[in-house]
Design a protein around this motif. Structure first.
Motif, short mmCIF file in Angstrom:
data_model
loop_
_atom_site.label_atom_id
_atom_site.label_comp_id
_atom_site.label_asym_id
_atom_site.label_seq_id
_atom_site.Cartn_x
_atom_site.Cartn_y
_atom_site.Cartn_z
N VAL A 16 0.85 -1.19 0.00
CA VAL A 16 0.00 0.00 0.00
C VAL A 16 0.88 1.24 0.00
N HIS A 17 0.69 2.09 -1.01
CA HIS A 17 1.41 3.36 -1.09
C HIS A 17 0.39 4.43 -1.47
N GLY A 18 -0.14 5.12 -0.46
CA GLY A 18 -1.20 6.08 -0.71
C GLY A 18 -2.42 5.37 -1.27
N ASN A 19 -2.88 5.82 -2.44
CA ASN A 19 -4.03 5.19 -3.09
C ASN A 19 -3.65 4.00 -3.96
N GLU A 20 -2.37 3.73 -4.09
CA GLU A 20 -1.91 2.64 -4.94
C GLU A 20 -1.80 1.35 -4.14
N LEU A 21 -2.40 0.30 -4.67
CA LEU A 21 -2.36 -1.01 -4.04
C LEU A 21 -1.81 -2.01 -5.05
N TYR A 22 -0.68 -2.63 -4.70
CA TYR A 22 -0.08 -3.66 -5.56
C TYR A 22 -0.26 -5.02 -4.89
N LEU A 23 -0.72 -6.00 -5.66
CA LEU A 23 -0.92 -7.34 -5.16
C LEU A 23 0.05 -8.28 -5.86
N ALA A 24 0.75 -9.10 -5.08
CA ALA A 24 1.68 -10.08 -5.65
C ALA A 24 1.35 -11.45 -5.06
N ASN A 25 1.03 -12.41 -5.91
CA ASN A 25 0.58 -13.70 -5.44
C ASN A 25 1.39 -14.84 -6.06
#
Length: 438
Positions: free
Chosen positions: A222-231
């Motif tokens: 989570v970086h501000g409004n940015e959400l990165y998902l790694a699976n």
């Protein structure tokens, strides 16, 4: 971490009682077994077990209000791990859920190293920082009570291996120059696994145990409004979003399981190993491994001669390795004011509760949290622990709450060598978001 058959899940209490030669009531009153986790004889004692590793932490930064963590063990020692950390150089927040298999070692090392590798890969380029202390790179946000400690103390050689591998990775990051966030995440994740391999091939016995075991993981950055998902594997992350057309919240899966139920994954493997009928057998990779992507498990990755030299055996139909990768599937999501919370959990939770059921349960906690405003989070109303309790209670077909509690307490009472047949380790992290305008 293997998924239980539906018939076994529905009949697990009766099967457990039969396997021990006792009735359900006798099973409920049976004392604890040596080497098992604390056992409940009453519902009050069961709640103590469920709450043993829970935590609730306020953040109030980067759209994150707070997060809850919960865990219940099936394996002894437990094979699940989790990460909550503030990555300093990129000012981002990392949440990871890790599900080990064939031992705890790979999951433990992944818990220790993933925050550093990600923080390093995502840091501004230009200088090589000292690898140690790791506090230069990240702060863990979870108190030590809720972190699942390894059953043996970390050796000096383990720390030395980490220092050497981390220093080399740090230098390679600086040399690589600027890269996108997605590529940086991919570089970090795959480098952790590559270093596990290099350390084991260097002859360290502890490192060999890491690569002989395996783990799957799902991470949210989570970086501000940015959400990165790694699976990588079959842990899941689900987003709870405010229902635009009525009350409640809508469940949106943010990850995809890498199992034989995923036709794209099966096609990827068959395309990579054309003509090999045994690449998928009995619903598993080479007839043995359930997840089709994983960390560790180098018995499915190294060349044939290396596998035979290191392990003394090889999987059946081991013709054209590598068959397994830890390469993460990465997705980006921009958080909106309607995005209210997300749930990260190992497959033990999703075996018994659907994403919609999970979001409905957490939604009730979120509504209470909104009413509390800036009051401290309530440990007695931990959303992650509530999900775990509901998952075990859901195995009881009786509608009566007292019966459901009795069943859940009975599951906790199973001896360590038996309970793994009826439920898995379950670890849950619930992250609550704040409205951007606040």
């Amino acid at each position: 971490m293997a998924r239980l058959g539906s018939w076994v899940r529905k009949n697990r209490i009766a099967l457990a009682a039969a396997s021990l030669g006792m009735t359900g009531s006798a099973l409920f009153l049976q004392g604890r077994a040596a080497g098992s986790s604390p056992v409940a004889a009453t519902w009050k004692e069961a709640l103590t077990v469920f709450r043993q590793y829970q935590s609730a932490t306020m953040v109030n930064r980067s759209r994150i209000h707070s997060f809850h963590v919960g865990h219940v063990a099936s394996n002894s020692p437990a094979e699940d791990r989790h990460v909550q950390a503030h990555l300093k150089p990129c000012d981002s927040y990392l949440f990871s859920i890790i599900d080990g298999h064939s031992g705890w070692e790979c999951a433990q090392r992944l818990q220790e190293r993933l925050p550093f590798y990600l923080s390093c890969a995502l840091s501004p380029r230009g200088k090589v920082m000292d690898v140690l202390p790791v506090e230069n790179w990240f702060n863990r946000l979870t108190d030590s009570k809720s972190l699942l400690a390894p059953p043996v103390a970390e050796s000096d050689s383990t720390q030395n291996r980490f220092s050497a591998s981390a220093s080399q990775f740090n230098e390679s990051v600086v040399k690589s120059g600027e890269m996108s966030t997605v590529n940086a995440i991919k570089m970090a994740v795959q480098s952790v696994d590559e270093d596990f391999s290099n350390e084991a091939l260097g002859g360290d016995k502890d490192a060999v145990r890491v690569v002989a075991s395996g783990a799957v993981a799902a991470s949210a950055l989570v970086h501000g409004n940015e959400l990165y998902l790694a699976n990588t594997g079959d842990c899941r992350i689900v987003l709870g979003t405010k229902n635009a057309s009525g009350p409640g919240y809508v469940a949106t899966p943010l990850t995809t399981d890498h199992t034989v139920d995923n036709t794209l994954e099966v096609a990827r493997l068959r395309d990579g190993h054309p003509g090999e009928r045994g690449v998928i057998a009995y619903g598993r990779l080479l007839g043995s491994l359930q997840p089709l992507r994983a960390f560790g498990d180098f018995v499915y990755k190294w060349p044939y001669d290396v596998v035979r030299r290191m392990f003394g055996t090889s999987p059946p139909n081991y013709l054209t390795p590598p068959y397994l990768t830890c390469e993460p599937e990465i997705r980006k999501h921009k958080l909106t004011n309607d995005d209210s919370f997300m749930i990260l959990a190992t497959d033990g939770l999703w075996d018994d509760l659907s994403p919609s059921e999970v979001v409905d349960i957490v939604g009730r906690h979120y509504n209470v949290l909104r009413q509390q405003a800036k009051r401290p989070v309530d440990m007695e109303e931990n959303a992650a622990t509530d999900l775990i309790i509901r998952a075990l209670q859901s195995t009881c077909r009786e509608p009566d709450t007292l019966k459901q509690q009795e069943y859940a307490a009975a599951l906790l009472k199973l001896p360590a060598q038996v309970r793994r047949r009826y439920y898995d380790d379950i670890t849950v992290v619930v992250v609550f978001f704040e409205n951007e305008s606040k």
